[in-house]
Design a protein around this motif. Structure first.
Motif, PDB file in Angstrom:
ATOM      1  N   GLN A 145      57.506  25.951 -59.728  1.00 15.52           N
ATOM      2  CA  GLN A 145      58.767  26.438 -60.298  1.00 15.52           C
ATOM      3  C   GLN A 145      59.882  25.645 -59.634  1.00 15.52           C
ATOM      4  O   GLN A 145      59.848  25.379 -58.432  1.00 15.52           O
ATOM      5  CB  GLN A 145      58.955  27.925 -59.955  1.00 15.52           C
ATOM      6  N   LEU A 146      60.876  25.290 -60.405  1.00 15.85           N
ATOM      7  CA  LEU A 146      62.055  24.621 -59.835  1.00 15.85           C
ATOM      8  C   LEU A 146      62.868  25.693 -59.137  1.00 15.85           C
ATOM      9  O   LEU A 146      63.203  26.704 -59.750  1.00 15.85           O
ATOM     10  CB  LEU A 146      62.853  23.985 -60.970  1.00 15.85           C
ATOM     11  N   SER A 165      69.239  30.726 -68.992  1.00 14.51           N
ATOM     12  CA  SER A 165      68.726  29.859 -70.063  1.00 14.51           C
ATOM     13  C   SER A 165      67.274  29.503 -69.812  1.00 14.51           C
ATOM     14  O   SER A 165      66.830  29.353 -68.672  1.00 14.51           O
ATOM     15  CB  SER A 165      69.555  28.571 -70.089  1.00 14.51           C
ATOM     16  N   ASP A 166      66.519  29.418 -70.880  1.00 11.79           N
ATOM     17  CA  ASP A 166      65.117  29.036 -70.783  1.00 11.79           C
ATOM     18  C   ASP A 166      64.932  27.586 -71.224  1.00 11.79           C
ATOM     19  O   ASP A 166      63.828  27.094 -71.281  1.00 11.79           O
ATOM     20  CB  ASP A 166      64.298  29.949 -71.725  1.00 11.79           C
ATOM     21  N   ASP A 167      66.087  26.953 -71.579  1.00 12.98           N
ATOM     22  CA  ASP A 167      65.964  25.566 -72.035  1.00 12.98           C
ATOM     23  C   ASP A 167      65.368  24.725 -70.914  1.00 12.98           C
ATOM     24  O   ASP A 167      65.593  25.002 -69.734  1.00 12.98           O
ATOM     25  CB  ASP A 167      67.365  24.985 -72.344  1.00 12.98           C
ATOM     26  N   PRO A 168      64.621  23.656 -71.271  1.00  9.85           N
ATOM     27  CA  PRO A 168      64.133  22.761 -70.224  1.00  9.85           C
ATOM     28  C   PRO A 168      65.308  22.028 -69.581  1.00  9.85           C
ATOM     29  O   PRO A 168      66.354  21.850 -70.203  1.00  9.85           O
ATOM     30  CB  PRO A 168      63.222  21.795 -70.975  1.00  9.85           C
ATOM     31  N   ILE A 169      65.140  21.679 -68.334  1.00  6.30           N
ATOM     32  CA  ILE A 169      66.160  20.891 -67.628  1.00  6.30           C
ATOM     33  C   ILE A 169      65.799  19.422 -67.793  1.00  6.30           C
ATOM     34  O   ILE A 169      64.675  19.020 -67.498  1.00  6.30           O
ATOM     35  CB  ILE A 169      66.194  21.286 -66.129  1.00  6.30           C
ATOM     36  N   ARG A 170      66.736  18.638 -68.305  1.00  6.10           N
ATOM     37  CA  ARG A 170      66.452  17.210 -68.516  1.00  6.10           C
ATOM     38  C   ARG A 170      67.195  16.399 -67.457  1.00  6.10           C
ATOM     39  O   ARG A 170      68.300  16.763 -67.066  1.00  6.10           O
ATOM     40  CB  ARG A 170      66.925  16.761 -69.912  1.00  6.10           C
ATOM     41  N   GLN A 216      71.160  20.957 -69.022  1.00  4.10           N
ATOM     42  CA  GLN A 216      70.394  22.110 -69.525  1.00  4.10           C
ATOM     43  C   GLN A 216      71.313  22.846 -70.488  1.00  4.10           C
ATOM     44  O   GLN A 216      72.356  23.367 -70.069  1.00  4.10           O
ATOM     45  CB  GLN A 216      69.962  23.039 -68.409  1.00  4.10           C
ATOM     46  N   LEU A 232      54.971  21.003 -64.305  1.00  3.75           N
ATOM     47  CA  LEU A 232      56.416  21.272 -64.394  1.00  3.75           C
ATOM     48  C   LEU A 232      57.033  20.626 -65.624  1.00  3.75           C
ATOM     49  O   LEU A 232      58.061  21.033 -66.112  1.00  3.75           O
ATOM     50  CB  LEU A 232      57.102  20.708 -63.141  1.00  3.75           C
ATOM     51  N   GLY A 237      63.306  12.579 -67.095  1.00  7.53           N
ATOM     52  CA  GLY A 237      62.367  13.665 -66.820  1.00  7.53           C
ATOM     53  C   GLY A 237      62.763  14.950 -67.512  1.00  7.53           C
ATOM     54  O   GLY A 237      63.921  15.137 -67.879  1.00  7.53           O
ATOM     55  N   TYR A 268      62.101  19.168 -66.912  1.00  2.48           N
ATOM     56  CA  TYR A 268      61.494  20.271 -66.160  1.00  2.48           C
ATOM     57  C   TYR A 268      61.478  21.472 -67.070  1.00  2.48           C
ATOM     58  O   TYR A 268      62.529  21.932 -67.503  1.00  2.48           O
ATOM     59  CB  TYR A 268      62.330  20.586 -64.912  1.00  2.48           C
ATOM     60  N   GLN A 313      68.320  28.362 -58.023  1.00  2.00           N
ATOM     61  CA  GLN A 313      67.838  28.832 -59.311  1.00  2.00           C
ATOM     62  C   GLN A 313      67.694  30.348 -59.356  1.00  2.00           C
ATOM     63  O   GLN A 313      68.134  31.003 -60.290  1.00  2.00           O
ATOM     64  CB  GLN A 313      66.465  28.162 -59.577  1.00  2.00           C
TER      65      GLN A 313
END
Lengths: 166, 198
Positions: A53-54, A5-10, A35, B159, B184, B186, A88
């Protein structure tokens, strides 16, 4: 958290501390990481970043709880562990200590479970506690009942039909 | 004839001078109370236009530079009020953190600077990703380079974005604590995350 997934991680938490020089962010207090359809809930979550990068998420809880919904199969995967580590790059989920993974009626239990979120492969291991209390891996696989497997068969096109379609 | 005219002119001049003296004498300055101190608490003693204030650490390195288009110093309160301050916080071989605000109050003795109104802190250089904080008010202790606020704060870096209420930041250690209501995001691919605006 959600394969490919390319969704942002919240992320939401009560408090956080960010160490810019080490690239580590620690979130504490009712932490929820989401996510797409995946969600991770824990008491403390540490996020490691490298070159912006995470790369890794470490969750600690009593237990930490990860859920992932496979919208195609309408099936939810629930993973529990005192510690849940998400790598990841490999998109690999590691459940450590009191690890449990549940998919529908099937469940896996052990001291350590690795779950490949792309290929949905489960790898479980008992603990070598060495004090005689070795825990073994426990799998509960519910055989598919005849109707469900029959339904699935009728839903699938037979070879002859397959060749006609091509 | 001319004698008569010069007499009139002299007489008019005398009247004007008398009126002027009377005016000066009865100025509307209130009667000064007996125990009036020479300088009152709120009396400034210095105005600085386009000033630049520098602070050095114990080893003689530049630690802080405060620039402002206008500053007023109040000696008794040991306080200076500065307009649109721009503060540079220096650390050894690192790019300075730059703090801008609409107004600042500097307390010399405590080395404390309260910044308010559209406060933002930026750090940008080639090897470190740009970092930007924004809030409505914060306090900066220039000797320890410690920054604190209890107001909502927004942090943007490559980020993603993080918002919270309340923040402590140790500039030297590049460490930040967000005190409550942390939310937040990311971005997976840094190009998705907006570059924090300079």
């Amino acid at each position: 958290l959600t394969a490919g997934s390319d969704d942002p991680i919240r992320i939401e938490a009560n408090q956080a501390s960010l160490d810019d020089s080490k690239g580590i962010a620690t979130y504490v207090g009712r932490v929820v990481v989401t996510q797409g359809p995946s969600k991770l809930e824990a008491d403390r979550v540490v996020i490691f970043t490298e070159n912006n990068q995470l790369v890794r998420i470490e969750a600690h809880g009593d237990p930490a709880h990860f859920t992932q919904l496979d919208t195609a199969k309408a099936q939810q995967t629930d993973a529990y562990g005192d510690q849940i580590i998400y790598e990841q790059r490999e998109e690999l989920l590691k459940l450590l200590h009191n690890a449990k993974l549940q998919q529908g009626k099937n469940s896996f239990q052990g001291d350590m479970i690795e779950y490949d979120t792309i290929n949905r492969i489960v790898n479980a291991k008992g603990s070598e506690a060495g004090d005689g209390k070795n825990t073994r891996v426990e799998l509960i696989i519910h055989p598919q009942s005849r109707e469900t497997s029959a339904d699935q068969k009728s839903a699938q096109p037979t070879d002859s039909e397959d060749s006609a379609q091509n | 004839m001319t004698d008569k005219r010069s007499l009139i002119r002299t007489f008019a001049l005398a009247i004007t001078c008398t009126a002027l003296v009377a005016l000066l004498y009865t100025s509307d300055e209130p009667e000064l109370p007996e125990n009036y101190k020479a300088t009152d608490e709120n009396e400034p003693d210095a105005f600085v236009v386009n000033g630049s204030y520098l602070e050095f650490d114990e080893t003689g390195n530049l630690a802080l530079q405060l620039e402002s288009h206008q500053g007023v110093h109040f000696p008794n309160a040991d306080q200076s009020i500065v307009g649109t301050p721009s503060v540079k916080i220096y650390q050894e071989n690192q790019v300075p953190w730059v703090v801008n605000a609409s107004q600042g109050q500097y307390f010399q003795e405590d080395r404390k600077l309260i910044l308010s109104g559209d406060v933002n802190i930026t750090r940008s250089n080639s090897n470190d990703p740009p970092l930007r904080f924004s809030t409505e008010e914060l306090t900066l202790y220039s000797d320890t380079q410690f920054i604190t606020t209890d107001k909502p704060v927004k942090l943007e870096d490559r980020l993603g974005t993080t918002e919270a209420t309340g923040m402590n930041a140790w500039v030297k250690e590049r460490r930040v604590e967000l005190l409550s209501k942390v939310r937040g995001t990311y971005a997976q691919d840094p190009t998705h995350a907006q570059e924090p605006k300079e």
